[in-house]
Design a protein around this motif. Structure first.
Motif, PDB file in Angstrom:
ATOM      1  N   THR A  34      94.315-163.104 -32.652  1.00 35.85           N
ATOM      2  CA  THR A  34      93.576-162.551 -31.512  1.00 35.85           C
ATOM      3  C   THR A  34      93.227-163.652 -30.517  1.00 35.85           C
ATOM      4  N   CYS A  68      92.490-159.496 -25.994  1.00 30.11           N
ATOM      5  CA  CYS A  68      91.363-158.580 -25.899  1.00 30.11           C
ATOM      6  C   CYS A  68      90.106-159.310 -25.450  1.00 30.11           C
ATOM      7  N   PHE A  70      85.817-159.588 -26.242  1.00 30.83           N
ATOM      8  CA  PHE A  70      84.972-159.453 -27.429  1.00 30.83           C
ATOM      9  C   PHE A  70      84.522-157.998 -27.599  1.00 30.83           C
ATOM     10  N   TYR A  73      87.350-155.800 -28.999  1.00 29.45           N
ATOM     11  CA  TYR A  73      88.081-156.517 -30.043  1.00 29.45           C
ATOM     12  C   TYR A  73      88.636-155.555 -31.094  1.00 29.45           C
TER      13      TYR A  73
END
Length: 224
Positions: A34, A68, A70, A73
């Motif tokens: 991520t 993404c 936060f 996410y």
């Protein structure tokens, strides 16, 4: 046959999980990392995307970046997992978490929402963390400390190899030997599953909020 994605931040835990899965005859079809939209660094270790791409190339496993914020996410993680499930015909996703229950609960939740099995090949009791570090040190993988939490470890730990000296010294500090609470992060650059070795050079120390990080300005793949 199980075909898994593996949550990957570039450090020893993910690498150890990969090693265990491969030895069990499980196919790891892709690595999943991520990254925040605007930064281009991983959420997990604050690592540059190029460094993660390099690991994927060295291992011969494709890397998928979930971009993404936060706030979104979890939603984006599930969406991308569903796409990867179709693309790679996945049966599950593996995580390198050791014993932190909230992380496992989250992983099982997103896997379930994507219609996949959540796999935790390293799951253990907290008291087994030192043995896990010894397992990694003895595994043949080469890893260096790239980030430390300043409240528990000073920057003299940056750049240290995870070897028998590290194993001995970390026991003198009030931290999880495996850094499960983020006390330190690592970057793996060689080992049994690596088809090529990552050569690291020109390290500099940068400060990131409550941590200090070692960055390599020179990195390349070399034939083993």
């Amino acid at each position: 046959m199980k075909r898994l994605a593996l949550s990957w931040s570039g450090g020893k835990d993910g690498c150890l999980a990969l090693d265990v899965l491969v030895k069990q005859g499980i196919e790891v079809s892709c690595l999943v990392t991520t990254v925040p939209y605007e930064i281009g660094r991983t959420f997990g270790h604050g690592e540059k995307m190029e460094m993660i791409k390099l690991q994927g190339e060295a291992l011969g496993i494709p890397v998928h970046f979930i971009e993404c914020t936060f706030e979104e996410y979890t939603q984006r993680f599930v969406q991308d997992l569903m796409e990867l499930k179709e693309r790679h015909v996945l049966t599950g996703i593996a995580f390198g978490d050791l014993y932190f229950e909230p992380h496992r609960e989250w992983g099982e939740k997103v896997a379930s929402e994507a219609g996949l099995e959540a796999v935790y090949p390293l799951w253990m009791d907290e008291k087994s963390a030192l043995n896990a570090l010894k397992t990694f040190v003895d595994s043949g993988y080469k890893s260096t400390v790239i980030r430390v939490r300043e409240d528990v470890l000073d920057d003299s730990w940056l750049g240290r190899r995870l070897d028998t000296f590290f194993l001995k010294d970390i026991q003198h500090h009030n931290v999880c030997p495996m850094g499960e609470a983020g006390e330190y992060h690592t970057y793996v650059y060689d080992g049994p599953l690596f088809k090529q070795k990552i050569l690291l050079g020109q390290p500099v120390v940068v400060k990131l909020e409550t941590t200090k990080k070692l960055e390599y300005r020179d990195y390349s793949l070399i034939t083993k």
